[in-house]
Design a protein around this motif. Sequence first.
Motif, PDB file in Angstrom:
ATOM      1  N   VAL A   1      57.465  69.610  65.352  1.00  0.00           N
ATOM      2  CA  VAL A   1      57.602  71.034  65.925  1.00  0.00           C
ATOM      3  C   VAL A   1      57.843  71.203  67.284  1.00  0.00           C
ATOM      4  N   THR A   2      59.047  71.883  67.501  1.00  0.00           N
ATOM      5  CA  THR A   2      59.357  72.169  68.801  1.00  0.00           C
ATOM      6  C   THR A   2      58.223  73.238  69.403  1.00  0.00           C
ATOM      7  N   VAL A   3      57.475  73.033  70.210  1.00  0.00           N
ATOM      8  CA  VAL A   3      56.347  73.773  70.921  1.00  0.00           C
ATOM      9  C   VAL A   3      56.733  74.436  72.150  1.00  0.00           C
ATOM     10  N   ASN A   4      57.963  74.069  72.619  1.00  0.00           N
ATOM     11  CA  ASN A   4      58.304  74.856  73.798  1.00  0.00           C
ATOM     12  C   ASN A   4      59.924  74.879  73.726  1.00  0.00           C
ATOM     13  N   LEU A   5      60.336  76.331  73.564  1.00  0.00           N
ATOM     14  CA  LEU A   5      61.921  76.301  73.225  1.00  0.00           C
ATOM     15  C   LEU A   5      62.848  76.468  74.543  1.00  0.00           C
TER      16      LEU A   5
ATOM     17  N   GLY B   1      54.601  84.550  75.042  1.00  0.00           N
ATOM     18  CA  GLY B   1      55.045  84.844  76.378  1.00  0.00           C
ATOM     19  C   GLY B   1      56.727  84.857  76.452  1.00  0.00           C
ATOM     20  N   SER B   2      57.180  84.570  75.162  1.00  0.00           N
ATOM     21  CA  SER B   2      58.763  84.517  75.230  1.00  0.00           C
ATOM     22  C   SER B   2      59.091  85.317  74.121  1.00  0.00           C
ATOM     23  N   ASP B   3      60.529  85.589  74.740  1.00  0.00           N
ATOM     24  CA  ASP B   3      61.588  86.413  73.453  1.00  0.00           C
ATOM     25  C   ASP B   3      62.308  85.644  72.775  1.00  0.00           C
TER      26      ASP B   3
ATOM     27  N   VAL C   1      49.195  77.180  66.714  1.00  0.00           N
ATOM     28  CA  VAL C   1      48.390  77.382  67.893  1.00  0.00           C
ATOM     29  C   VAL C   1      49.547  77.153  68.990  1.00  0.00           C
ATOM     30  N   GLU C   2      50.165  76.054  69.122  1.00  0.00           N
ATOM     31  CA  GLU C   2      50.833  75.771  70.344  1.00  0.00           C
ATOM     32  C   GLU C   2      52.110  76.489  70.725  1.00  0.00           C
ATOM     33  N   LEU C   3      52.982  76.371  69.389  1.00  0.00           N
ATOM     34  CA  LEU C   3      54.152  77.170  69.302  1.00  0.00           C
ATOM     35  C   LEU C   3      53.828  78.646  69.212  1.00  0.00           C
ATOM     36  N   ALA C   4      52.777  79.059  68.760  1.00  0.00           N
ATOM     37  CA  ALA C   4      52.363  80.454  68.630  1.00  0.00           C
ATOM     38  C   ALA C   4      51.919  81.208  70.076  1.00  0.00           C
TER      39      ALA C   4
END
Length: 373
Positions: A337-341, A369-371, A361-364
């Motif tokens: 899973v990429t958790v920070n795009l 805080g990101s669009d 959890v982490e990706l959510a």
Amino acid sequence: MSELGLELKSHRARRPRRGLGCLAALAVLAVIMGGLYWGASKGIDAFQDRFSDPEDFAGPGSGSVLVEVEEGDNASDIGSVLVDKGVVASLEAFTDEARANPDSTGIQVGFYELQKEMPAADALEVLVDPDNLIQSTVTVPEGLRVEQIVEILAKETDFSAKQFRRALNRPDRLGLPGYAKGSAEGYLFPATYAFGPRDKPADMLAVMVDRWRQAADEAGLEQAAEELGYTPGELMTIASLVESEANRDEDRGKVARVIYNRLETDATDGLLQIDATVNYALGRDLGLALTEEDLQVDSPYNTRINPGLPPGPIEAPGDAAIEAAAHPTEGPWVYYVTVNLDTGETKFTEDYNEFLRFKNVELAEYCEGSDRC
């Protein structure tokens, strides 16, 4: 008649022969003098040729001449071409200028526009400046489909997209491997190219396939495929999936390993479940979000519902992705899973519950805080 009379008569009879002897001597002397004159003239000419300046045009030149510098050409080779095309007056004038200019050893391969009857110094000045190369510079980034690459080529060259598509319909002229099955998808290598003024669409596409071959050989693609138990074409498909999924070089080998593990373990039923393949099936950009309806599209490229690899590559992989497919990182992972795009941070696991925690959890938390989600 007395003996004296006989002697006088005999002496008078020999006089004509003495005159002929003088004439013969004069003739020989004339030949010798002529030879000496000719030799002296030639010597003077050779002396003048040796110490006078070589023939050169006064300039400034006129018209337009296209000159190609080929791989391995030295100053003498280039000068001979210039003389043949009427650009410079003599080979000696050009090579003399080249010897006096240290930049002449750095003349780049390619095409240059010069003029007829140029001074050798002016011709050399054009050739030593790489800005004078006549070429179309085209940059093709990683991760593009054939159709997107065609659009770039059409924009950056003097040929239309239709002409490139026509060339793609003649795969035998492009140098594609047999396992590409006549499709250039995945085999037009992403790189920066400098195409010359004589290159046609088929030539440009063939250069891109040649560059792919170089990357494949450097990665040992065909040998690796045999060792891994796959075909080279399947490895190219995997490389394209790695290119679509991995955001960082350090993750590419792990993503490749996840693909192999999912293909080879019963736990996932051979389903890759890679959304990029669904977007490819839909003919859409690979990064677009998918609906539940999208995920059910009926296509052999839909790895959400079809086990195994899709029929072929979905985009053009670069060096790192091909290397990763040929030499995957060792590990047990079957999920990532990429958790920070923004940073591309990706987490890998073999445990489904841990995968859910990464995703839910982490990706959510990142998405709050990101669009970009």
